[in-house]
Design an enzyme around this catalytic site. Sequence first.
Site, PDB file in Angstrom:
ATOM      1  N   THR A  42       0.939  -1.266   0.114  1.00 45.30           N
ATOM      2  CA  THR A  42      -0.094   0.128  -0.022  1.00 45.30           C
ATOM      3  C   THR A  42       0.810   1.068  -0.160  1.00 45.30           C
ATOM      4  O   THR A  42       2.052   1.129   0.755  1.00 45.30           O
ATOM      5  CB  THR A  42      -0.854   0.120   1.202  1.00 45.30           C
ATOM      6  OG1 THR A  42      -0.228   0.105   2.456  1.00 45.30           O
ATOM      7  CG2 THR A  42      -1.839  -1.360   1.356  1.00 45.30           C
ATOM      8  N   GLU A 275     -10.921   3.780  12.674  1.00 42.89           N
ATOM      9  CA  GLU A 275     -10.855   4.736  11.573  1.00 42.89           C
ATOM     10  C   GLU A 275     -12.117   5.612  11.694  1.00 42.89           C
ATOM     11  O   GLU A 275     -13.327   5.297  11.688  1.00 42.89           O
ATOM     12  CB  GLU A 275     -10.705   3.967  10.064  1.00 42.89           C
ATOM     13  CG  GLU A 275      -9.674   2.999  10.127  1.00 42.89           C
ATOM     14  CD  GLU A 275      -8.423   3.928  10.080  1.00 42.89           C
ATOM     15  OE1 GLU A 275      -8.187   4.928   9.236  1.00 42.89           O
ATOM     16  OE2 GLU A 275      -7.494   3.573  10.712  1.00 42.89           O
TER      17      GLU A 275
END
Length: 297
Positions: A42, A275
């Site tokens: 990522t 998150e």
Amino acid sequence: MRWKKGMLIYNKNAGNDKLERNLGGCLPVLAPHIDEFLILQTKQKGDACRYCLEYGEEMDVVFVLGGDGTVHECVNGLSPLQRRPLFGILPGGTCNDFSRTLKIPQNVRQAAEALVNGKVRPIDIGKSNNDYFSNFWGVGLISDASNNIDEQEKSRFGKIGYLLSAVRTIGESAPFPYKVEYDGDFIEGEAVMILVLNGCFIGTNLLPFPMIRPDDGLFGVAILENASLGAFLEIIAMKRSWTQNMSSDSGVTYLQAGTLTIESKRPLDVDMDGENYRQTPSSIKVLAHHLSVLTPN
């Protein structure tokens, strides 16, 4: 176990500079079990979700090496797929909370060995509006603490940084009016935190709600009505446990439900698996046995 096609997604920024050691620990274990092995790094937020959406249906197994945020992205990439591959979590972050619920070893090499020699377990996934979560959904104190995390503290102190953030946040969290409708019933009042739990750990702390299982088709729902430091630390220290529909004198209500609607008079930031990117109101439901994960025997 052996698979024809597999994928490893890893977050180069997770794990406090342990990436080289973590990759060196897991790749020699995983590679002999996978004929065609795709390895992807990522580079920015959202990549893990995109990789799962793009390649997931082609794979027999998807491993993720990263922290709770990378796991959360993979869950959101895999959950909408019609054909969902096996999912294996290699704990490479700060807290690795959902991997703890699944009893996965916290050493990456040991985790890889346990998973390739382990078993397949169907687990529940939570769906909140159009998003997914594996470990928890929360508003109030939990999302405020997540917003207040000092990145330097997180890098230097690891999981202790989350606790420092939470303690700082306690004095700043104002109660909010709420209404929770669940499985044909409802509860309303004022709270400083609401947690919808599919996993047993937050910030590496084992929560004192013994009925939480990630495969029973039910969430644990904890409502903290008292903002005192003592009540919060009592939960974290597990000085007591709560059972179905029990309220404690420290201001905690606990119940279980499969579907919920949570409303507040003002929009509240929602924390899913650490998150923050959505706000209330939220409609939440259990997707029973939605993903099949690899776990130790």
